[in-house]
Write a protein that holds these residues in place. Structure first.
Motif, PDB file in Angstrom:
ATOM      1  N   MET A 112     -49.471 -61.629  11.406  1.00  0.00           N
ATOM      2  CA  MET A 112     -50.126 -62.875  11.821  1.00  0.00           C
ATOM      3  C   MET A 112     -51.470 -63.064  11.133  1.00  0.00           C
ATOM      4  O   MET A 112     -52.392 -63.632  11.691  1.00  0.00           O
ATOM      5  CB  MET A 112     -50.320 -62.911  13.340  1.00  0.00           C
ATOM      6  CG  MET A 112     -49.043 -62.662  14.097  1.00  0.00           C
ATOM      7  SD  MET A 112     -47.868 -64.014  13.958  1.00  0.00           S
ATOM      8  CE  MET A 112     -47.397 -64.179  15.666  1.00  0.00           C
ATOM      9  N   LEU A 113     -51.579 -62.547   9.927  1.00  0.00           N
ATOM     10  CA  LEU A 113     -52.808 -62.719   9.148  1.00  0.00           C
ATOM     11  C   LEU A 113     -52.540 -63.746   8.063  1.00  0.00           C
ATOM     12  O   LEU A 113     -51.426 -63.893   7.590  1.00  0.00           O
ATOM     13  CB  LEU A 113     -53.230 -61.380   8.538  1.00  0.00           C
ATOM     14  CG  LEU A 113     -53.458 -60.257   9.547  1.00  0.00           C
ATOM     15  CD1 LEU A 113     -53.639 -58.932   8.832  1.00  0.00           C
ATOM     16  CD2 LEU A 113     -54.678 -60.548  10.402  1.00  0.00           C
ATOM     17  N   SER A 114     -53.574 -64.446   7.632  1.00  0.00           N
ATOM     18  CA  SER A 114     -53.339 -65.538   6.704  1.00  0.00           C
ATOM     19  C   SER A 114     -54.007 -65.444   5.340  1.00  0.00           C
ATOM     20  O   SER A 114     -53.692 -66.229   4.468  1.00  0.00           O
ATOM     21  CB  SER A 114     -53.760 -66.855   7.354  1.00  0.00           C
ATOM     22  OG  SER A 114     -55.124 -66.792   7.715  1.00  0.00           O
ATOM     23  N   PRO A 115     -54.959 -64.521   5.114  1.00  0.00           N
ATOM     24  CA  PRO A 115     -55.680 -64.587   3.841  1.00  0.00           C
ATOM     25  C   PRO A 115     -54.763 -64.307   2.647  1.00  0.00           C
ATOM     26  O   PRO A 115     -53.901 -63.435   2.694  1.00  0.00           O
ATOM     27  CB  PRO A 115     -56.741 -63.493   3.979  1.00  0.00           C
ATOM     28  CG  PRO A 115     -56.155 -62.531   4.949  1.00  0.00           C
ATOM     29  CD  PRO A 115     -55.380 -63.361   5.914  1.00  0.00           C
ATOM     30  N   SER A 116     -54.928 -65.082   1.602  1.00  0.00           N
ATOM     31  CA  SER A 116     -54.142 -64.869   0.391  1.00  0.00           C
ATOM     32  C   SER A 116     -54.943 -64.019  -0.576  1.00  0.00           C
ATOM     33  O   SER A 116     -56.167 -63.978  -0.525  1.00  0.00           O
ATOM     34  CB  SER A 116     -53.791 -66.207  -0.258  1.00  0.00           C
ATOM     35  OG  SER A 116     -54.981 -66.882  -0.627  1.00  0.00           O
ATOM     36  N   LYS A 117     -54.241 -63.294  -1.427  1.00  0.00           N
ATOM     37  CA  LYS A 117     -54.878 -62.486  -2.464  1.00  0.00           C
ATOM     38  C   LYS A 117     -54.233 -62.815  -3.800  1.00  0.00           C
ATOM     39  O   LYS A 117     -53.050 -63.125  -3.881  1.00  0.00           O
ATOM     40  CB  LYS A 117     -54.703 -60.995  -2.190  1.00  0.00           C
ATOM     41  CG  LYS A 117     -55.437 -60.476  -0.963  1.00  0.00           C
ATOM     42  CD  LYS A 117     -56.931 -60.374  -1.188  1.00  0.00           C
ATOM     43  CE  LYS A 117     -57.612 -59.689  -0.009  1.00  0.00           C
ATOM     44  NZ  LYS A 117     -59.081 -59.721  -0.110  1.00  0.00           N
ATOM     45  N   SER A 118     -55.026 -62.730  -4.840  1.00  0.00           N
ATOM     46  CA  SER A 118     -54.505 -62.805  -6.196  1.00  0.00           C
ATOM     47  C   SER A 118     -54.342 -61.385  -6.717  1.00  0.00           C
ATOM     48  O   SER A 118     -54.918 -60.439  -6.179  1.00  0.00           O
ATOM     49  CB  SER A 118     -55.460 -63.594  -7.091  1.00  0.00           C
ATOM     50  OG  SER A 118     -55.518 -64.945  -6.678  1.00  0.00           O
ATOM     51  N   VAL A 119     -53.563 -61.242  -7.774  1.00  0.00           N
ATOM     52  CA  VAL A 119     -53.261 -59.922  -8.329  1.00  0.00           C
ATOM     53  C   VAL A 119     -53.542 -59.915  -9.818  1.00  0.00           C
ATOM     54  O   VAL A 119     -53.228 -60.874 -10.531  1.00  0.00           O
ATOM     55  CB  VAL A 119     -51.789 -59.531  -8.069  1.00  0.00           C
ATOM     56  CG1 VAL A 119     -51.463 -58.183  -8.725  1.00  0.00           C
ATOM     57  CG2 VAL A 119     -51.504 -59.466  -6.572  1.00  0.00           C
ATOM     58  N   LEU A 120     -54.130 -58.828 -10.296  1.00  0.00           N
ATOM     59  CA  LEU A 120     -54.366 -58.632 -11.714  1.00  0.00           C
ATOM     60  C   LEU A 120     -53.872 -57.237 -12.074  1.00  0.00           C
ATOM     61  O   LEU A 120     -54.219 -56.262 -11.405  1.00  0.00           O
ATOM     62  CB  LEU A 120     -55.858 -58.775 -12.031  1.00  0.00           C
ATOM     63  CG  LEU A 120     -56.270 -58.846 -13.503  1.00  0.00           C
ATOM     64  CD1 LEU A 120     -55.622 -60.033 -14.215  1.00  0.00           C
ATOM     65  CD2 LEU A 120     -57.793 -58.924 -13.612  1.00  0.00           C
ATOM     66  N   VAL A 121     -53.054 -57.147 -13.107  1.00  0.00           N
ATOM     67  CA  VAL A 121     -52.442 -55.880 -13.528  1.00  0.00           C
ATOM     68  C   VAL A 121     -53.195 -55.292 -14.712  1.00  0.00           C
ATOM     69  O   VAL A 121     -53.629 -56.020 -15.615  1.00  0.00           O
ATOM     70  CB  VAL A 121     -50.949 -56.087 -13.868  1.00  0.00           C
ATOM     71  CG1 VAL A 121     -50.368 -54.897 -14.621  1.00  0.00           C
ATOM     72  CG2 VAL A 121     -50.149 -56.337 -12.588  1.00  0.00           C
ATOM     73  N   PHE A 122     -53.331 -53.964 -14.715  1.00  0.00           N
ATOM     74  CA  PHE A 122     -54.032 -53.240 -15.777  1.00  0.00           C
ATOM     75  C   PHE A 122     -53.115 -52.192 -16.402  1.00  0.00           C
ATOM     76  O   PHE A 122     -52.010 -51.943 -15.917  1.00  0.00           O
ATOM     77  CB  PHE A 122     -55.280 -52.550 -15.207  1.00  0.00           C
ATOM     78  CG  PHE A 122     -56.125 -53.431 -14.353  1.00  0.00           C
ATOM     79  CD1 PHE A 122     -56.776 -54.537 -14.892  1.00  0.00           C
ATOM     80  CD2 PHE A 122     -56.267 -53.185 -12.989  1.00  0.00           C
ATOM     81  CE1 PHE A 122     -57.554 -55.358 -14.090  1.00  0.00           C
ATOM     82  CE2 PHE A 122     -57.043 -53.998 -12.185  1.00  0.00           C
ATOM     83  CZ  PHE A 122     -57.692 -55.089 -12.733  1.00  0.00           C
ATOM     84  N   ASN A 123     -53.615 -51.555 -17.441  1.00  0.00           N
ATOM     85  CA  ASN A 123     -52.798 -50.590 -18.183  1.00  0.00           C
ATOM     86  C   ASN A 123     -52.647 -49.250 -17.488  1.00  0.00           C
ATOM     87  O   ASN A 123     -51.682 -48.527 -17.724  1.00  0.00           O
ATOM     88  CB  ASN A 123     -53.377 -50.365 -19.582  1.00  0.00           C
ATOM     89  CG  ASN A 123     -53.098 -51.524 -20.518  1.00  0.00           C
ATOM     90  OD1 ASN A 123     -52.592 -52.561 -20.088  1.00  0.00           O
ATOM     91  ND2 ASN A 123     -53.423 -51.362 -21.781  1.00  0.00           N
ATOM     92  N   SER A 124     -53.611 -48.872 -16.680  1.00  0.00           N
ATOM     93  CA  SER A 124     -53.533 -47.584 -15.981  1.00  0.00           C
ATOM     94  C   SER A 124     -54.541 -47.565 -14.846  1.00  0.00           C
ATOM     95  O   SER A 124     -55.455 -48.402 -14.787  1.00  0.00           O
ATOM     96  CB  SER A 124     -53.827 -46.416 -16.934  1.00  0.00           C
ATOM     97  OG  SER A 124     -55.203 -46.387 -17.284  1.00  0.00           O
ATOM     98  N   GLY A 125     -54.389 -46.588 -13.961  1.00  0.00           N
ATOM     99  CA  GLY A 125     -55.357 -46.421 -12.888  1.00  0.00           C
ATOM    100  C   GLY A 125     -56.732 -46.074 -13.425  1.00  0.00           C
ATOM    101  O   GLY A 125     -57.748 -46.519 -12.888  1.00  0.00           O
ATOM    102  N   TYR A 126     -56.765 -45.291 -14.483  1.00  0.00           N
ATOM    103  CA  TYR A 126     -58.053 -44.933 -15.080  1.00  0.00           C
ATOM    104  C   TYR A 126     -58.730 -46.176 -15.659  1.00  0.00           C
ATOM    105  O   TYR A 126     -59.923 -46.401 -15.450  1.00  0.00           O
ATOM    106  CB  TYR A 126     -57.863 -43.875 -16.166  1.00  0.00           C
ATOM    107  CG  TYR A 126     -59.134 -43.146 -16.515  1.00  0.00           C
ATOM    108  CD1 TYR A 126     -59.461 -41.949 -15.888  1.00  0.00           C
ATOM    109  CD2 TYR A 126     -60.039 -43.665 -17.433  1.00  0.00           C
ATOM    110  CE1 TYR A 126     -60.639 -41.286 -16.170  1.00  0.00           C
ATOM    111  CE2 TYR A 126     -61.225 -43.013 -17.726  1.00  0.00           C
ATOM    112  CZ  TYR A 126     -61.518 -41.823 -17.099  1.00  0.00           C
ATOM    113  OH  TYR A 126     -62.685 -41.181 -17.377  1.00  0.00           O
ATOM    114  N   HIS A 127     -57.960 -46.996 -16.371  1.00  0.00           N
ATOM    115  CA  HIS A 127     -58.495 -48.262 -16.886  1.00  0.00           C
ATOM    116  C   HIS A 127     -59.058 -49.110 -15.761  1.00  0.00           C
ATOM    117  O   HIS A 127     -60.130 -49.714 -15.888  1.00  0.00           O
ATOM    118  CB  HIS A 127     -57.371 -49.035 -17.591  1.00  0.00           C
ATOM    119  CG  HIS A 127     -57.431 -48.949 -19.079  1.00  0.00           C
ATOM    120  ND1 HIS A 127     -56.692 -49.744 -19.899  1.00  0.00           N
ATOM    121  CD2 HIS A 127     -58.150 -48.155 -19.907  1.00  0.00           C
ATOM    122  CE1 HIS A 127     -56.943 -49.456 -21.169  1.00  0.00           C
ATOM    123  NE2 HIS A 127     -57.819 -48.483 -21.184  1.00  0.00           N
ATOM    124  N   ALA A 128     -58.321 -49.166 -14.652  1.00  0.00           N
ATOM    125  CA  ALA A 128     -58.772 -49.988 -13.530  1.00  0.00           C
ATOM    126  C   ALA A 128     -60.115 -49.495 -13.002  1.00  0.00           C
ATOM    127  O   ALA A 128     -61.074 -50.263 -12.881  1.00  0.00           O
ATOM    128  CB  ALA A 128     -57.723 -49.973 -12.419  1.00  0.00           C
TER     129      ALA A 128
END
Length: 410
Positions: A112-128
Motif C-alpha cells: 500500500m505504498l505509492s512512491p515511484s522510483k527510477s532505475v539506472l544500470v551500471f557495469n558493476s557494483g564497484y563502478h556503482a
C-alpha cells in the motif's frame, strides 16, 4: 623502471608472503557446483552464487535456446562498443531498467505504498559505489557522510573520492546506532545534508543492518538520506527477492537502493533505484557511467532472463535459509562473529568461521580443501586485524547432505 623500484616491490611482496597476506589468482576450471583446482574436484563453498543459478546448465540451455529462436538480426549484440551517452545504449538495457522499475513498483504496491522510483544500470557494483557518492555530493551543499565501519571497499573508495571542502565523512561502529546517533547530533546547523551509508547484508560477517532503526533515525532529521547497498541480499531476501528492504518493508524510506547482478543473479552489472531527478543528475555527473563503455547487450539479455525468474524462486530461498541456519548454528561460538549461547536465526548465506590468526586460517582452508571443499582464507586487509576467517557460503544448489559433510570437517 629502475632496479630500486623493482627491488622495493619485491621486498614488499616478500613481506606479504611472510605475513600470510599474499594474494594469488587461482587457476580454476568450473564443473557445475564444483571447481577443479590443482587437479582436484572440490565442492564450491566460496562463491556468491547464492541461488545456484551460475552453475545451472539447464538454465543456460533454456536461455540459449530462446536466443536460437530469434532472427539473426534480433540476437543481442556481443558488445556495446561505446558509452551509453554515445551509442552504447540499447533496447536490452532500456528494457532491463524498465523491468527493474516494475519489480520495485510491484513490491511497494503490495504494501500500500505509492512512491515511484527510477532505475539506472551500471557495469558493476564497484563502478556503482565509486561513482554514486562522488556524483551525489557534487552538489555544492555542506554534506557529511556517515558510513558503517564494515562497508565494502568500493564504498570506502567512493567516500574518499567524495571528500572536498564541503564534504566530510565519519564511520560509526559496526551496526552501533547509538554511535551513529551521536554523529548525527554533532552535525550542527551548517550541515545541510547527512548521507548514511551501509550494506544491508555485510559481505564478510554475513550479518544484517537494522534498516527499520535507520529509517527511524531518518524520520527524526530531515537532512538524512539513506544509501543502502543490497549486493548480498538481492535475490535471496524478501517475498520477491528484492532484498532486505523488501523483507523489512522499508523500501519507500530508502533514498538510494543499490544492488548488483554478479552474485545471486549469476550475471554482471549493478543498479540504483532512486528518484527520477537523482537519476538525471547521475547521468550528468557520474564519471564511471559517463566514461565507460556499456556492458554488452547479450549480458543485459541474460540478466533480464534471470530477473523474470527471481520473484518465483521462493523454494530456493527457503532451502538456502535452512542450509545457512544449519551451518551457522553448527559453528562453535568461539569461531563466530559474536559469541552466543543461543542458536542463531537466519541472517544470510555468508557464514564466517573466524580463527583470527592468518597462518591458522590458511592451514584450515587447506584442511577443508583436502576434505573436498573449495574454501578460501580471508585475511587482513580485507577483514580487520586478528579476524582472519574462512568465509563459508551456502547456495541453493547444495544439499542438506553437503551441509552436514561440511560441518563434520569444521
Amino acid at each position: 623502471m629502475t632496479a630500486f623500484i623493482i627491488n622495493r616491490l619485491q621486498e614488499s611482496l616478500d613481506a606479504l608472503v611472510a605475513a600470510k597476506q599474499y594474494r594469488q589468482i587461482p587457476n580454476l576450471q568450473h564443473d557445475g557446483q564444483c571447481v577443479i583446482s590443482e587437479g582436484k574436484r572440490l565442492l564450491n563453498i566460496a562463491s556468491n552464487d547464492y541461488l545456484g543459478l551460475g552453475s545451472d546448465k539447464q538454465l543456460q540451455r533454456e536461455f540459449l535456446n530462446q536466443l536460437s529462436q530469434l532472427p539473426v538480426d534480433n540476437v543481442p549484440r556481443m558488445s556495446a562498443t561505446s558509452s551509453r551517452l554515445l551509442t552504447g545504449n540499447d533496447e536490452q538495457l532500456q528494457a532491463l531498467e524498465s523491468e527493474l522499475q516494475s519489480w520495485y513498483q510491484n513490491s511497494v504496491n503490495k504494501k500500500m505504498l505509492s512512491p515511484s522510483k527510477s532505475v539506472l544500470v551500471f557495469n558493476s557494483g564497484y563502478h556503482a559505489n565509486i561513482g554514486l557518492l562522488p556524483a551525489l555530493t557534487a552538489l555544492p551543499v555542506k554534506t557529511i557522510i556517515l558510513a558503517d565501519k564494515l562497508v565494502h571497499a568500493s564504498i570506502i573508495d567512493g567516500i574518499r573520492l567524495s571528500q572536498s571542502k564541503l564534504v566530510s565523512y565519519r564511520r560509526y561502529r559496526h551496526n552501533d546506532y547509538e554511535h551513529l546517533a551521536k554523529f548525527i547530533e554533532q552535525a550542527d546547523s551548517s550541515v545541510e545534508r547527512i548521507i548514511i551509508v551501509t550494506e544491508s547484508i555485510f559481505s564478510m560477517d554475513g550479518d544484517r543492518a537494522d534498516l527499520a532503526q535507520l529509517v527511524q533515525l531518518k524520520a527524526k532529521d530531515a537532512r538524512i538520506e539513506l544509501y543502502i547497498d543490497e549486493a548480498h541480499a538481492i535475490g535471496i531476501l524478501g517475498d520477491t527477492g528484492l532484498g532486505l528492504a523488501e523483507e523489512t518493508q522499508t523500501l519507500a524510506d530508502i533514498d538510494y537502493l543499490v544492488g548488483t547482478f554478479g552474485k545471486a543473479f549469476a550475471s554482471i552489472g549493478a543498479y540504483i533505484m532512486c528518484d527520477e531527478v537523482v537519476k538525471q543528475w547521475l547521468v550528468n555527473q557520474m564519471r564511471p557511467l559517463i566514461f565507460s563503455t556499456a556492458l554488452p547487450p547479450i549480458n543485459h539479455a541474460w540478466t533480464r532472463f534471470i530477473l523474470a525468474k527471481i520473484p518465483s524462486l521462493t523454494e530456493q530461498r527457503l532451502h538456502l535459509a535452512q542450509l545457512s541456519t544449519t551451518l551457522s548454528n553448527a559453528i562453535p561460538k568461539r569461531y563466530r562473529v559474536l559469541s552466543t549461547n543461543q542458536d542463531l536465526g537466519y541472517d544470510s548465506p555468508i557464514v564466517p568461521y573466524i580463527l583470527g590468526d592468518n597462518a591458522l586460517t590458511v592451514e584450515k582452508a587447506k584442511q577443508l580443501q583436502a576434505a573436498g571443499f573449495y574454501a578460501l582464507p580471508v585475511r587482513p586487509p580485507t577483514v580487520p586485524t586478528n579476524t582472519a576467517r574462512i568465509r563459508l557460503v551456502m547456495n541453493a544448489a547444495l544439499s542438506h547432505e553437503d551441509c552436514q559433510r561440511l560441518i563434520a570437517h569444521l
